[in-house]
Design a protein around this motif. Structure first.
Motif, PDB file in Angstrom:
ATOM      1  N   PHE A  68       9.225 -18.169 -12.785  1.00 54.42           N
ATOM      2  CA  PHE A  68      10.656 -18.355 -12.598  1.00 54.42           C
ATOM      3  C   PHE A  68      11.014 -18.412 -11.113  1.00 54.42           C
ATOM      4  N   ASP A  69      12.111 -19.081 -10.822  1.00 50.07           N
ATOM      5  CA  ASP A  69      12.606 -19.168  -9.453  1.00 50.07           C
ATOM      6  C   ASP A  69      13.588 -18.056  -9.130  1.00 50.07           C
ATOM      7  N   ARG A  70      14.203 -17.482 -10.166  1.00 54.96           N
ATOM      8  CA  ARG A  70      15.136 -16.377  -9.956  1.00 54.96           C
ATOM      9  C   ARG A  70      15.051 -15.401 -11.122  1.00 54.96           C
ATOM     10  N   ILE A  71      15.193 -14.122 -10.820  1.00 60.26           N
ATOM     11  CA  ILE A  71      15.340 -13.073 -11.831  1.00 60.26           C
ATOM     12  C   ILE A  71      16.582 -12.292 -11.451  1.00 60.26           C
ATOM     13  N   LEU A  72      17.561 -12.218 -12.354  1.00 62.72           N
ATOM     14  CA  LEU A  72      18.886 -11.723 -11.979  1.00 62.72           C
ATOM     15  C   LEU A  72      19.092 -10.243 -12.267  1.00 62.72           C
ATOM     16  N   ASP A  73      18.512  -9.718 -13.337  1.00 61.29           N
ATOM     17  CA  ASP A  73      18.868  -8.378 -13.804  1.00 61.29           C
ATOM     18  C   ASP A  73      17.721  -7.381 -13.668  1.00 61.29           C
ATOM     19  N   SER A  74      18.088  -6.093 -13.563  1.00 59.30           N
ATOM     20  CA  SER A  74      17.112  -5.010 -13.623  1.00 59.30           C
ATOM     21  C   SER A  74      16.895  -4.594 -15.072  1.00 59.30           C
ATOM     22  N   CYS A  75      15.695  -4.143 -15.370  1.00 57.92           N
ATOM     23  CA  CYS A  75      15.361  -3.708 -16.726  1.00 57.92           C
ATOM     24  C   CYS A  75      14.921  -2.255 -16.682  1.00 57.92           C
ATOM     25  N   HIS A  76      15.781  -1.359 -17.173  1.00 49.55           N
ATOM     26  CA  HIS A  76      15.487   0.070 -17.186  1.00 49.55           C
ATOM     27  C   HIS A  76      15.216   0.599 -18.590  1.00 49.55           C
ATOM     28  N   ASN A  77      15.791  -0.065 -19.612  1.00 53.87           N
ATOM     29  CA  ASN A  77      15.685   0.416 -20.987  1.00 53.87           C
ATOM     30  C   ASN A  77      15.224  -0.703 -21.913  1.00 53.87           C
ATOM     31  N   SER A  78      14.735  -0.321 -23.075  1.00 49.05           N
ATOM     32  CA  SER A  78      14.242  -1.309 -24.034  1.00 49.05           C
ATOM     33  C   SER A  78      15.352  -2.211 -24.559  1.00 49.05           C
ATOM     34  N   SER A  79      16.609  -1.767 -24.452  1.00 47.76           N
ATOM     35  CA  SER A  79      17.735  -2.584 -24.917  1.00 47.76           C
ATOM     36  C   SER A  79      18.192  -3.597 -23.867  1.00 47.76           C
ATOM     37  N   ASP A  80      17.680  -3.501 -22.648  1.00 48.16           N
ATOM     38  CA  ASP A  80      18.104  -4.406 -21.580  1.00 48.16           C
ATOM     39  C   ASP A  80      17.565  -5.818 -21.808  1.00 48.16           C
ATOM     40  N   VAL A  81      18.329  -6.793 -21.348  1.00 53.40           N
ATOM     41  CA  VAL A  81      17.892  -8.185 -21.328  1.00 53.40           C
ATOM     42  C   VAL A  81      17.957  -8.674 -19.891  1.00 53.40           C
ATOM     43  N   ILE A  82      17.157  -9.696 -19.583  1.00 57.54           N
ATOM     44  CA  ILE A  82      17.018 -10.146 -18.201  1.00 57.54           C
ATOM     45  C   ILE A  82      17.291 -11.637 -18.129  1.00 57.54           C
ATOM     46  N   ARG A  83      18.212 -12.020 -17.236  1.00 59.45           N
ATOM     47  CA  ARG A  83      18.473 -13.439 -17.002  1.00 59.45           C
ATOM     48  C   ARG A  83      17.449 -13.978 -16.009  1.00 59.45           C
ATOM     49  N   VAL A  84      16.821 -15.086 -16.374  1.00 57.69           N
ATOM     50  CA  VAL A  84      15.797 -15.712 -15.537  1.00 57.69           C
ATOM     51  C   VAL A  84      16.193 -17.169 -15.302  1.00 57.69           C
ATOM     52  N   GLY A  85      15.854 -17.679 -14.108  1.00 53.16           N
ATOM     53  CA  GLY A  85      16.316 -19.014 -13.760  1.00 53.16           C
ATOM     54  C   GLY A  85      15.227 -19.925 -13.230  1.00 53.16           C
ATOM     55  N   LEU A  86      15.402 -21.217 -13.487  1.00 50.01           N
ATOM     56  CA  LEU A  86      14.551 -22.262 -12.931  1.00 50.01           C
ATOM     57  C   LEU A  86      15.412 -23.218 -12.128  1.00 50.01           C
ATOM     58  N   PRO A  94       0.806  -1.232   0.000  1.00 49.80           N
ATOM     59  CA  PRO A  94       0.000   0.000   0.000  1.00 49.80           C
ATOM     60  C   PRO A  94       0.837   1.280   0.000  1.00 49.80           C
ATOM     61  N   GLU A  95       2.088   1.187   0.469  1.00 51.54           N
ATOM     62  CA  GLU A  95       2.952   2.364   0.524  1.00 51.54           C
ATOM     63  C   GLU A  95       3.876   2.466  -0.691  1.00 51.54           C
ATOM     64  N   TYR A  96       3.783   1.501  -1.574  1.00 43.06           N
ATOM     65  CA  TYR A  96       4.680   1.468  -2.737  1.00 43.06           C
ATOM     66  C   TYR A  96       3.950   2.001  -3.962  1.00 43.06           C
ATOM     67  N   ASP A  97       4.516   3.017  -4.612  1.00 47.25           N
ATOM     68  CA  ASP A  97       3.925   3.612  -5.805  1.00 47.25           C
ATOM     69  C   ASP A  97       4.623   3.048  -7.035  1.00 47.25           C
ATOM     70  N   ILE A  98       3.962   2.125  -7.719  1.00 49.31           N
ATOM     71  CA  ILE A  98       4.563   1.463  -8.875  1.00 49.31           C
ATOM     72  C   ILE A  98       4.941   2.480  -9.951  1.00 49.31           C
ATOM     73  N   GLU A  99       4.108   3.489 -10.134  1.00 48.59           N
ATOM     74  CA  GLU A  99       4.325   4.437 -11.228  1.00 48.59           C
ATOM     75  C   GLU A  99       5.576   5.286 -11.027  1.00 48.59           C
ATOM     76  N   LYS A 100       6.091   5.344  -9.809  1.00 46.87           N
ATOM     77  CA  LYS A 100       7.310   6.101  -9.539  1.00 46.87           C
ATOM     78  C   LYS A 100       8.568   5.239  -9.660  1.00 46.87           C
ATOM     79  N   ASP A 101       8.362   3.953  -9.845  1.00 48.11           N
ATOM     80  CA  ASP A 101       9.506   3.058 -10.038  1.00 48.11           C
ATOM     81  C   ASP A 101      10.105   3.347 -11.408  1.00 48.11           C
ATOM     82  N   THR A 102      11.402   3.563 -11.471  1.00 51.84           N
ATOM     83  CA  THR A 102      12.048   3.960 -12.723  1.00 51.84           C
ATOM     84  C   THR A 102      12.298   2.785 -13.673  1.00 51.84           C
ATOM     85  N   ARG A 103      12.110   1.564 -13.224  1.00 58.12           N
ATOM     86  CA  ARG A 103      12.363   0.405 -14.073  1.00 58.12           C
ATOM     87  C   ARG A 103      11.267   0.222 -15.115  1.00 58.12           C
ATOM     88  N   LEU A 104      11.694  -0.248 -16.286  1.00 56.48           N
ATOM     89  CA  LEU A 104      10.742  -0.532 -17.353  1.00 56.48           C
ATOM     90  C   LEU A 104       9.906  -1.762 -17.008  1.00 56.48           C
TER      91      LEU A 104
END
Length: 227
Positions: free
Chosen positions: A59-77, A24-34
């Motif tokens: 997924f069991d793990r998400i490794l990377d932050s995504c801020h830009n459209s060029s970013d890629v994210i490592r995901v794990g099982l 309730p105290e977290y504003d998603i729209e202010k999060d800078t991540r894509l």
């Protein structure tokens, strides 16, 4: 836990540090991540700043932050594997198979790898297969270094990649570029790490014909070695 400061610990071990918030105290729209990771029944997915689910929580793990459209994210099982021990019963361990998705949530690589290294420009991938062998490809799937050519391959940075292999029964280090061309031949006894270090030059070490250790430097910009 090495550091008692969470900000510093997060820089050192990003994938192992999470800060819990009261929703309730977290504003998603202010999060800078894509894309923003979220958990649902112990699995992780990704949502946008509107709260829409982009990647289902599978997924069991998400490794990377995504801020830009060029970013890629490592995901794990997670997966389990075990060994039969002579002195006791079988031992079971938990491992992670890694895959890769893009900023739209589309799969680039299915989670079938022991490890994935992503270059600083997001264009080159170093893959460690489950059998321990390495391969380097472009983000579009073009093979730069075929599987098994080198014993070990580092992540690409500044267009350069450290590699090593056994030559005449000794492990030798070298450096190649992002096209697979040899920049430093595999004749060095050690080459210091430069991935994520923001270094302009690194230390290189060689053993001469008399068995003496020689220490020099390699400039990452000019790509020249000096002893």
């Amino acid at each position: 836990m090495e550091s008692k400061n969470i900000k510093e610990l997060g820089k050192q071990e990003f994938s192992n540090v999470r800060i819990l918030v009261d929703l309730p105290e977290y504003d998603i729209e202010k999060d800078t991540r894509l894309l923003i990771p979220f958990s649902y029944y112990q699995h992780y997915g990704l949502m946008n700043r509107n709260g829409d689910v982009v990647v289902e929580p599978k997924f069991d793990r998400i490794l990377d932050s995504c801020h830009n459209s060029s970013d890629v994210i490592r995901v794990g099982l997670h997966y389990t594997y075990g060994f039969n021990m002579e002195t006791k019963g079988p031992s079971t361990y938990l491992g992670t198979k890694w895959g890769l998705i893009d900023s739209d949530g589309n799969s680039i690589l299915e989670p079938n790898y022991n490890g994935i290294g992503v270059s600083d420009d997001k264009k080159i991938l170093t893959l460690r297969h489950m059998d321990g062998q390495y391969e380097v490809i472009t983000i579009d799937g073009v093979v730069i270094i075929p599987k098994g050519k080198y014993l070990w391959v580092d992540t690409s940075e500044k267009g350069l990649i450290r590699v090593n292999s056994f030559i005449d029964e000794d492990k030798k280090w070298g450096i190649i570029d992002a096209s697979g061309n040899i920049i430093l031949p595999l004749q060095y006894s050690n080459i210091w790490n430069f991935v994520g270090k923001k270094r302009e030059w690194i230390t290189i070490e060689a053993i001469d014909e008399h068995g003496n250790k020689r220490v020099g430097s390699f400039n990452l910009k000019t790509r020249k070695a000096d002893f």
